[in-house]
Structures are given as C-alpha cells and as structure tokens.
Scaffold this motif. Structure first.
Motif, PDB file in Angstrom:
ATOM      1  N   ILE A  67       0.835  -1.204   0.000  1.00 17.67           N
ATOM      2  CA  ILE A  67       0.000   0.000   0.000  1.00 17.67           C
ATOM      3  C   ILE A  67       0.868   1.251   0.000  1.00 17.67           C
ATOM      4  CG2 ILE A  67      -1.606   1.341   1.415  1.00 17.67           C
ATOM      5  CD1 ILE A  67      -2.851  -1.331   2.305  1.00 17.67           C
ATOM      6  N   ALA A  70       2.435   1.878  -3.360  1.00 12.30           N
ATOM      7  CA  ALA A  70       1.473   2.308  -4.372  1.00 12.30           C
ATOM      8  C   ALA A  70       0.932   3.713  -4.098  1.00 12.30           C
ATOM      9  CB  ALA A  70       0.317   1.312  -4.450  1.00 12.30           C
ATOM     10  N   THR A  71       0.660   4.021  -2.839  1.00 13.25           N
ATOM     11  CA  THR A  71      -0.050   5.259  -2.512  1.00 13.25           C
ATOM     12  C   THR A  71       0.780   6.274  -1.734  1.00 13.25           C
ATOM     13  OG1 THR A  71      -0.880   4.461  -0.367  1.00 13.25           O
ATOM     14  CG2 THR A  71      -2.149   3.860  -2.327  1.00 13.25           C
ATOM     15  N   VAL A  73       1.040   6.127   1.431  1.00 14.46           N
ATOM     16  CA  VAL A  73       0.401   6.196   2.755  1.00 14.46           C
ATOM     17  C   VAL A  73       0.859   4.996   3.578  1.00 14.46           C
ATOM     18  CG1 VAL A  73      -1.771   6.168   4.021  1.00 14.46           C
ATOM     19  CG2 VAL A  73      -1.589   7.430   1.860  1.00 14.46           C
ATOM     20  N   LEU A 118      -8.926   4.884   2.534  1.00 14.56           N
ATOM     21  CA  LEU A 118      -7.889   5.063   1.520  1.00 14.56           C
ATOM     22  C   LEU A 118      -8.347   4.517   0.174  1.00 14.56           C
ATOM     23  CD1 LEU A 118      -4.996   6.006   0.950  1.00 14.56           C
ATOM     24  CD2 LEU A 118      -4.201   3.727   1.626  1.00 14.56           C
ATOM     25  N   LYS A 122      -8.580   6.677  -3.134  1.00 15.80           N
ATOM     26  CA  LYS A 122      -7.701   6.292  -4.240  1.00 15.80           C
ATOM     27  C   LYS A 122      -8.209   4.990  -4.863  1.00 15.80           C
ATOM     28  CE  LYS A 122      -3.593   8.428  -2.113  1.00 15.80           C
ATOM     29  NZ  LYS A 122      -3.334   9.462  -3.147  1.00 15.80           N
ATOM     30  N   GLU A 124      -8.115   3.791  -7.685  1.00 14.70           N
ATOM     31  CA  GLU A 124      -7.232   3.153  -8.664  1.00 14.70           C
ATOM     32  C   GLU A 124      -6.296   2.142  -8.000  1.00 14.70           C
ATOM     33  OE1 GLU A 124      -5.217   7.158  -7.656  1.00 14.70           O
ATOM     34  OE2 GLU A 124      -7.221   6.246  -7.708  1.00 14.70           O
ATOM     35  N   PHE A 125      -6.161   2.221  -6.671  1.00 12.36           N
ATOM     36  CA  PHE A 125      -5.303   1.285  -5.934  1.00 12.36           C
ATOM     37  C   PHE A 125      -6.108   0.312  -5.077  1.00 12.36           C
ATOM     38  CE2 PHE A 125      -2.595   5.193  -6.298  1.00 12.36           C
ATOM     39  CZ  PHE A 125      -1.710   4.679  -7.232  1.00 12.36           C
ATOM     40  N   ILE A 129      -4.834  -2.293  -2.087  1.00  7.54           N
ATOM     41  CA  ILE A 129      -5.302  -2.125  -0.709  1.00  7.54           C
ATOM     42  C   ILE A 129      -6.054  -3.372  -0.256  1.00  7.54           C
ATOM     43  CG2 ILE A 129      -6.773  -0.736   0.800  1.00  7.54           C
ATOM     44  CD1 ILE A 129      -6.148   1.635  -1.152  1.00  7.54           C
TER      45      ILE A 129
END
Length: 206
Positions: A67, A70-71, A73, A118, A122, A124-125, A129
């Motif tokens: 995660i 990718a983000t 976070v 999250l 987002k 797209e992820f 996640i």
C-alpha cells in the motif's frame, strides 16, 4: 606434430578445475543457508504455538508495504508496534476480568477503517489495498509459501549433493532459532527445560 598417440578414450574425464570446485562449494553453502532460512520460517509461520499470530502480523506488514509503495500512505500494523497506552489498556482490561485481546481487535478494526477510507480516496489502488480480501487469507498464503520454499530448499540440497550431516545441522539450527521465538518454548526454558526443549520440538517434526 605429436610423437605419441593420445589415449583419452571414448569418454574422457578430467580433474575438476579450481573454479568448478569453488562453484560447487558455494552452491552447497547456498543450499545449507536456504535450509536454515526455510526451517526457521516454517517454525515462525506454521509450527510454533504463536505461528498464526506471527503469520497475520507478517501479512499486515506485507500488505502495508504494498500500500505504501502504491499510494505513499503508511498504515499501522495492528499486530505489531503496540504503544505503551495499548499495553496499559490491555493490562487494565485483564485486571478487570475482561479480554485483553480486545485492544488488538480494536486496532484491527481501525486498520480496516483506514484502509477502506484510503480505497475510497484512491480507487485506482483498490486492488492493492485489498479491503475485500481478508488479511487471514494473506497469512495462509505466507504459510503455504514457507512450506513450498522448504520443499524447494530440500530439493536444492539434494541436487547439489549436500551431505546428510550438513542438511540436518542446517535444518536443526534454523529450527532452534524459530522455536526460540515461540513463547511456549521460551517458557519451558524459564522453567528449567534448557535448550533441549526447542531442539526436541524440532526433532519431533523432523
């Protein structure tokens, strides 16, 4: 021009070169190390009394890493990094006759809420996640992966001709390290079981 006939025969063999010898020794060292690592991982993720908790903690760690990559976070790990406040709350609940595990359950619920938020922010992820994928599913995959890696390490050791003694020594050493992470094994040491306690547990599995 040769003065004498060569006599190599139909299937000549040659003494191994220094490079070949070194390469074989390195392959055997690598195989022994793989046995050590995979036996320890089997203890951590399958054989120890706390294996399920450790596997779930590792599943959170790996999911959080994916995660973050990718983000950007960073989510907390509910099974690790307990704060002093968490420990005090668990002790207070236990003293009152309650379930101290409720502290961790609350942390896991908070992780789910953060992950869901999250994923909403987002989308797209969402696949990374994995809010719909139970974390225990990842933990089971980690355990299966440890079993497969152990089988591959055993096959590698056989393929490079690692001796039975070195195979057993590597497996025993990795297993003892893994067993010493088991709180039940450590408890037997405190009660006077000595280092033989984890060794016996590993020996039974072997």
């Amino acid at each position: 021009m040769f003065l004498y006939k060569t006599g190599f025969g139909d299937n000549p063999t040659f003494a191994p070169s220094f490079a070949d010898t070194m390469a074989k020794e390195q392959s055997q060292r690598d195989a022994a190390a793989a046995l050590w690592d995979t036996t320890r991982d089997l203890a951590d993720y399958r054989d120890n009394s706390n294996a399920e908790d450790v596997a779930i903690g590792e599943a959170y760690a790996r999911r959080n890493k994916a995660i973050f990559e990718a983000t950007g976070v960073q989510l907390p790990n509910p099974r690790k990094d307990f704060t002093e406040k968490d420990l005090q709350e668990g002790a207070r609940i236990a003293d009152a006759g309650g379930n101290p595990w409720s502290v961790m359950e609350g942390r896991e619920a908070a992780w789910q809420r953060q992950a869901a938020e999250l994923a909403r922010m987002k989308p797209e992820f969402a696949g990374v996640i994995g809010i719909e994928r139970p974390i225990v599913q990842d933990a089971y995959a980690i355990t299966r992966g440890a079993e497969e890696a152990a089988g591959a390490a055993e096959a590698q050791a056989n393929a490079v001709g690692l001796g039975r003694g070195r195979k057993l020594a590597s497996s025993l050493a990795g297993g003892v390290v893994g067993a010493l992470r088991d709180p039940m094994q450590v408890a037997t040491l405190a009660l006077g079981g000595g280092a033989a306690a984890p060794a016996r547990a590993l020996g039974w599995r072997l």
